[in-house]
Design a protein around this motif. Structure first.
Motif, PDB file in Angstrom:
ATOM      1  N   PRO A  14      41.586   6.367  38.170  1.00  0.00           N
ATOM      2  CA  PRO A  14      41.779   5.093  37.461  1.00  0.00           C
ATOM      3  C   PRO A  14      40.573   4.643  36.642  1.00  0.00           C
ATOM      4  O   PRO A  14      40.723   4.139  35.532  1.00  0.00           O
ATOM      5  CB  PRO A  14      42.064   4.089  38.576  1.00  0.00           C
ATOM      6  CG  PRO A  14      42.489   4.894  39.741  1.00  0.00           C
ATOM      7  CD  PRO A  14      41.816   6.229  39.605  1.00  0.00           C
ATOM      8  N   LYS A  15      39.373   4.849  37.156  1.00  0.00           N
ATOM      9  CA  LYS A  15      38.164   4.435  36.438  1.00  0.00           C
ATOM     10  C   LYS A  15      37.978   5.264  35.167  1.00  0.00           C
ATOM     11  O   LYS A  15      37.691   4.733  34.093  1.00  0.00           O
ATOM     12  CB  LYS A  15      36.939   4.583  37.351  1.00  0.00           C
ATOM     13  CG  LYS A  15      35.685   3.989  36.791  1.00  0.00           C
ATOM     14  CD  LYS A  15      34.551   4.046  37.798  1.00  0.00           C
ATOM     15  CE  LYS A  15      33.289   3.448  37.213  1.00  0.00           C
ATOM     16  NZ  LYS A  15      32.167   3.506  38.143  1.00  0.00           N
ATOM     17  N   GLU A  16      38.170   6.561  35.289  1.00  0.00           N
ATOM     18  CA  GLU A  16      38.052   7.455  34.134  1.00  0.00           C
ATOM     19  C   GLU A  16      39.163   7.178  33.116  1.00  0.00           C
ATOM     20  O   GLU A  16      38.935   7.184  31.912  1.00  0.00           O
ATOM     21  CB  GLU A  16      38.116   8.909  34.602  1.00  0.00           C
ATOM     22  CG  GLU A  16      37.846   9.905  33.509  1.00  0.00           C
ATOM     23  CD  GLU A  16      37.949  11.345  33.989  1.00  0.00           C
ATOM     24  OE1 GLU A  16      38.090  12.221  33.117  1.00  0.00           O
ATOM     25  OE2 GLU A  16      37.907  11.582  35.204  1.00  0.00           O
ATOM     26  N   LYS A  17      40.359   6.908  33.627  1.00  0.00           N
ATOM     27  CA  LYS A  17      41.501   6.608  32.757  1.00  0.00           C
ATOM     28  C   LYS A  17      41.227   5.350  31.931  1.00  0.00           C
ATOM     29  O   LYS A  17      41.473   5.313  30.724  1.00  0.00           O
ATOM     30  CB  LYS A  17      42.760   6.405  33.601  1.00  0.00           C
ATOM     31  CG  LYS A  17      44.033   6.287  32.803  1.00  0.00           C
ATOM     32  CD  LYS A  17      45.226   5.960  33.678  1.00  0.00           C
ATOM     33  CE  LYS A  17      45.539   7.051  34.653  1.00  0.00           C
ATOM     34  NZ  LYS A  17      46.762   6.810  35.418  1.00  0.00           N
ATOM     35  N   SER A  18      40.690   4.319  32.576  1.00  0.00           N
ATOM     36  CA  SER A  18      40.379   3.063  31.905  1.00  0.00           C
ATOM     37  C   SER A  18      39.306   3.256  30.832  1.00  0.00           C
ATOM     38  O   SER A  18      39.421   2.737  29.718  1.00  0.00           O
ATOM     39  CB  SER A  18      39.917   2.036  32.928  1.00  0.00           C
ATOM     40  OG  SER A  18      39.568   0.838  32.303  1.00  0.00           O
ATOM     41  N   SER A  19      38.295   4.015  31.167  1.00  0.00           N
ATOM     42  CA  SER A  19      37.209   4.287  30.230  1.00  0.00           C
ATOM     43  C   SER A  19      37.720   5.052  29.011  1.00  0.00           C
ATOM     44  O   SER A  19      37.422   4.706  27.865  1.00  0.00           O
ATOM     45  CB  SER A  19      36.118   5.093  30.928  1.00  0.00           C
ATOM     46  OG  SER A  19      35.167   5.542  30.010  1.00  0.00           O
ATOM     47  N   LYS A  20      38.492   6.091  29.254  1.00  0.00           N
ATOM     48  CA  LYS A  20      39.044   6.909  28.173  1.00  0.00           C
ATOM     49  C   LYS A  20      39.989   6.088  27.297  1.00  0.00           C
ATOM     50  O   LYS A  20      39.964   6.186  26.073  1.00  0.00           O
ATOM     51  CB  LYS A  20      39.783   8.113  28.769  1.00  0.00           C
ATOM     52  CG  LYS A  20      40.208   9.154  27.782  1.00  0.00           C
ATOM     53  CD  LYS A  20      39.074   9.952  27.251  1.00  0.00           C
ATOM     54  CE  LYS A  20      38.663  11.004  28.242  1.00  0.00           C
ATOM     55  NZ  LYS A  20      37.673  11.932  27.691  1.00  0.00           N
ATOM     56  N   VAL A  47      50.200  -1.308  21.799  1.00  0.00           N
ATOM     57  CA  VAL A  47      49.728  -0.324  22.769  1.00  0.00           C
ATOM     58  C   VAL A  47      49.676  -0.980  24.137  1.00  0.00           C
ATOM     59  O   VAL A  47      49.119  -2.066  24.287  1.00  0.00           O
ATOM     60  CB  VAL A  47      48.314   0.183  22.386  1.00  0.00           C
ATOM     61  CG1 VAL A  47      47.835   1.226  23.372  1.00  0.00           C
ATOM     62  CG2 VAL A  47      48.293   0.724  20.972  1.00  0.00           C
ATOM     63  N   PHE A  48      50.273  -0.334  25.125  1.00  0.00           N
ATOM     64  CA  PHE A  48      50.213  -0.824  26.498  1.00  0.00           C
ATOM     65  C   PHE A  48      49.147  -0.054  27.252  1.00  0.00           C
ATOM     66  O   PHE A  48      49.147   1.174  27.262  1.00  0.00           O
ATOM     67  CB  PHE A  48      51.570  -0.669  27.197  1.00  0.00           C
ATOM     68  CG  PHE A  48      52.575  -1.678  26.753  1.00  0.00           C
ATOM     69  CD1 PHE A  48      52.684  -2.890  27.412  1.00  0.00           C
ATOM     70  CD2 PHE A  48      53.406  -1.429  25.676  1.00  0.00           C
ATOM     71  CE1 PHE A  48      53.604  -3.836  27.001  1.00  0.00           C
ATOM     72  CE2 PHE A  48      54.332  -2.368  25.260  1.00  0.00           C
ATOM     73  CZ  PHE A  48      54.429  -3.577  25.920  1.00  0.00           C
ATOM     74  N   SER A  49      48.245  -0.776  27.897  1.00  0.00           N
ATOM     75  CA  SER A  49      47.162  -0.153  28.649  1.00  0.00           C
ATOM     76  C   SER A  49      47.703   0.460  29.942  1.00  0.00           C
ATOM     77  O   SER A  49      48.842   0.196  30.319  1.00  0.00           O
ATOM     78  CB  SER A  49      46.100  -1.201  28.985  1.00  0.00           C
ATOM     79  OG  SER A  49      46.566  -2.057  29.997  1.00  0.00           O
ATOM     80  N   PRO A  50      46.878   1.261  30.613  1.00  0.00           N
ATOM     81  CA  PRO A  50      47.308   1.828  31.902  1.00  0.00           C
ATOM     82  C   PRO A  50      47.667   0.746  32.928  1.00  0.00           C
ATOM     83  O   PRO A  50      48.417   1.000  33.852  1.00  0.00           O
ATOM     84  CB  PRO A  50      46.094   2.628  32.366  1.00  0.00           C
ATOM     85  CG  PRO A  50      45.348   2.948  31.122  1.00  0.00           C
ATOM     86  CD  PRO A  50      45.585   1.791  30.196  1.00  0.00           C
ATOM     87  N   THR A  51      47.130  -0.464  32.739  1.00  0.00           N
ATOM     88  CA  THR A  51      47.461  -1.568  33.642  1.00  0.00           C
ATOM     89  C   THR A  51      48.625  -2.403  33.111  1.00  0.00           C
ATOM     90  O   THR A  51      48.860  -3.501  33.568  1.00  0.00           O
ATOM     91  CB  THR A  51      46.236  -2.476  33.856  1.00  0.00           C
ATOM     92  OG1 THR A  51      45.802  -2.968  32.586  1.00  0.00           O
ATOM     93  CG2 THR A  51      45.106  -1.728  34.534  1.00  0.00           C
ATOM     94  N   SER A  52      49.320  -1.878  32.106  1.00  0.00           N
ATOM     95  CA  SER A  52      50.507  -2.494  31.487  1.00  0.00           C
ATOM     96  C   SER A  52      50.222  -3.767  30.700  1.00  0.00           C
ATOM     97  O   SER A  52      51.111  -4.571  30.472  1.00  0.00           O
ATOM     98  CB  SER A  52      51.585  -2.770  32.534  1.00  0.00           C
ATOM     99  OG  SER A  52      51.977  -1.570  33.137  1.00  0.00           O
TER     100      SER A  52
END
Length: 89
Positions: A14-20, A47-52
């Protein structure tokens, strides 16, 4: 020397996903802004983020209402025709 081709795969951390996501979003918005200016085109990017969480982008030089009005004035046939053309490319 060119860049190496990177293998596309889902990022699990999740941390890497957010950064990317943050870095890629910034680049995508920059490209959209460049395209709007250079090609004199109307662009809306959702654009929807990984956290929606949604992020809406449109050039500040054109009001969002005018862009949406242009879209709503297109016939359903014309929208479908453009959508099918976009899928081919």
């Amino acid at each position: 020397m060119g860049r190496k081709k990177i293998e596309l795969k889902k990022i699990e951390c999740p941390k890497e996903k957010s950064s990317k996501y943050s870095k890629r979003k910034k680049g995508l918005l920059k490209k959209a802004e460049e395209m709007a200016v250079l090609c004199d085109s109307d662009i809306i990017l959702l654009v929807f983020s990984p956290t929606s969480k949604p992020n809406l982008f449109y050039p500040h030089s054109r009001p969002l209402g005018r862009i949406l009005e242009r879209l709503s004035n297109m016939s359903e046939y014309e929208r479908e025709e453009r959508r099918s053309y976009t899928k081919k490319v």
